[in-house]
Design a protein around this motif. Structure first.
Motif, PDB file in Angstrom:
ATOM      1  N   SER A 185       0.837  -1.204   0.000  1.00 55.16           N
ATOM      2  CA  SER A 185       0.000   0.000   0.000  1.00 55.16           C
ATOM      3  C   SER A 185       0.870   1.252   0.000  1.00 55.16           C
ATOM      4  O   SER A 185       2.092   1.182   0.140  1.00 55.16           O
ATOM      5  CB  SER A 185      -0.929   0.000   1.215  1.00 55.16           C
ATOM      6  N   GLY A 186       0.207   2.418  -0.144  1.00 56.97           N
ATOM      7  CA  GLY A 186       0.942   3.686  -0.139  1.00 56.97           C
ATOM      8  C   GLY A 186       1.731   3.934  -1.410  1.00 56.97           C
ATOM      9  O   GLY A 186       2.679   4.723  -1.397  1.00 56.97           O
ATOM     10  N   SER A 219       6.898   9.928 -12.431  1.00 53.39           N
ATOM     11  CA  SER A 219       7.370   9.265 -11.206  1.00 53.39           C
ATOM     12  C   SER A 219       6.591   7.967 -11.021  1.00 53.39           C
ATOM     13  O   SER A 219       5.446   7.848 -11.466  1.00 53.39           O
ATOM     14  CB  SER A 219       7.189  10.181  -9.989  1.00 53.39           C
ATOM     15  N   ASN A 220       7.220   6.998 -10.341  1.00 52.72           N
ATOM     16  CA  ASN A 220       6.585   5.697 -10.127  1.00 52.72           C
ATOM     17  C   ASN A 220       7.183   5.064  -8.874  1.00 52.72           C
ATOM     18  O   ASN A 220       8.323   4.552  -8.894  1.00 52.72           O
ATOM     19  CB  ASN A 220       6.805   4.793 -11.335  1.00 52.72           C
ATOM     20  N   LYS A 221       6.430   5.113  -7.786  1.00 59.26           N
ATOM     21  CA  LYS A 221       6.884   4.524  -6.530  1.00 59.26           C
ATOM     22  C   LYS A 221       6.538   3.042  -6.523  1.00 59.26           C
ATOM     23  O   LYS A 221       5.372   2.657  -6.488  1.00 59.26           O
ATOM     24  CB  LYS A 221       6.217   5.227  -5.345  1.00 59.26           C
ATOM     25  N   LYS A 222       7.567   2.188  -6.541  1.00 58.27           N
ATOM     26  CA  LYS A 222       7.370   0.739  -6.628  1.00 58.27           C
ATOM     27  C   LYS A 222       7.601   0.079  -5.263  1.00 58.27           C
ATOM     28  O   LYS A 222       8.400   0.557  -4.456  1.00 58.27           O
ATOM     29  CB  LYS A 222       8.340   0.127  -7.631  1.00 58.27           C
ATOM     30  N   PRO A 223       6.934  -1.027  -5.013  1.00 54.21           N
ATOM     31  CA  PRO A 223       7.214  -1.797  -3.784  1.00 54.21           C
ATOM     32  C   PRO A 223       8.536  -2.559  -3.916  1.00 54.21           C
ATOM     33  O   PRO A 223       9.067  -2.736  -5.006  1.00 54.21           O
ATOM     34  CB  PRO A 223       6.022  -2.753  -3.695  1.00 54.21           C
ATOM     35  N   ASP A 224       9.080  -3.002  -2.799  1.00 52.54           N
ATOM     36  CA  ASP A 224      10.335  -3.757  -2.810  1.00 52.54           C
ATOM     37  C   ASP A 224      10.120  -5.125  -3.455  1.00 52.54           C
ATOM     38  O   ASP A 224       9.134  -5.815  -3.182  1.00 52.54           O
ATOM     39  CB  ASP A 224      10.867  -3.944  -1.382  1.00 52.54           C
TER      40      ASP A 224
END
Length: 270
Positions: A185-186, A219-224
């Protein structure tokens, strides 16, 4: 006495002749004067009264207001695609004769079934920008052929439903999928998109239209240890930072005020 009577008679006769001649002269002069006036009256130019008629055609006006709509493509896609649920609302405001402020807001729930994993992206998005109408309407038409620019922003979550472990030894065959259920999430992403579309008025204040969008990620915030295979509002990310979108809308126009159209060359100088 006889001579005297003779002189008196001669004098009266001369006086009578003189009087008759004078009357004839006066009569002739009067007749000539009357004929001259009649001739002058006939030859005198007549004044023609002209009326200046004002143009009865009303001035052309453009309507200004807001338009609200819904994307029928996203709304009906869930009827035939069990892996998708979504809705998008559109709106624009006519700022000038050619420019419109525009925005789209929506939510999407999309399950992506890839070769190695199955994941679900769920979230909402907002796009704001403008459209430029290239179509020159005539009479009371209000159709739009536009190009525009948007900035999009999305917040969402990803859930890894299952995945497959790659087996380099073909002898043992493909391993069965492994259930995961891990959630991330987030997450967020932003992008720029170029928009080209058409809107046509089919009934009073009712418009139908479609548009195509070409997008590039900012921009693209990816999970680990995971990737965003689908971003709500952006679409699939299989082609790197580039994406393609499409919508088919029906919208309703709410007029607020009218503005007179000034035709070049018709302005009056004060």
């Amino acid at each position: 006495m006889k001579h005297t009577s003779k002189y008196i008679f001669s004098f009266c006769l001369m006086l009578s002749l003189f009087t008759v001649q004078a009357q004839e002269t006066t009569t002739n002069k009067t007749a000539i004067t009357n004929k001259t006036e009649v001739k002058a009256e006939k030859t005198a130019p007549k004044k023609v009264a002209t009326e200046v008629k004002q143009d009865s055609i009303p001035a052309k006006t453009d309507r200004y207001g807001v338009r609200f709509g819904v994307d029928l493509y996203k709304l009906t896609r869930g009827l035939y695609d069990s892996d998708y649920k979504g809705v998008e609302f559109t709106g624009d405001y006519r700022l000038t004769k050619k420019y419109y402020l525009a925005a789209e807001i929506g939510t999407e729930n999309k399950t992506t079934d890839d070769d190695r994993l199955n994941s679900t992206a769920k979230g909402s998005y907002l796009k704001v920008g403008f459209d430029y109408n290239m179509y020159e309407n005539w009479l009371d038409m209000e159709n739009i052929i536009s190009v525009g620019l948007r900035y999009g922003f999305s917040t969402f979550s990803q859930e890894l439903n299952n995945y497959k472990i790659y087996n380099s030894d073909p002898y043992w065959g493909e391993l069965p999928p492994t259930a995961s259920g891990e959630k991330f999430s987030g997450l967020s992403a932003s992008w720029l998109e170029v928009n080209a579309g058409v809107k046509a008025k089919v009934f009073n204040n009712i418009f139908v239209g479609f548009s195509v969008q070409l997008k590039t990620l900012v921009s693209n915030k990816k999970p680990d240890n995971f990737d965003n295979l689908y971003i709500p509002g952006f679409n699939r990310t299989y082609n790197g930072n580039f994406g393609i979108g499409f919508n088919y809308t029906v919208s309703y126009f709410i007029p607020i005020y009218k503005k007179k159209v000034v035709i070049p060359g018709t302005e009056t100088k004060k």
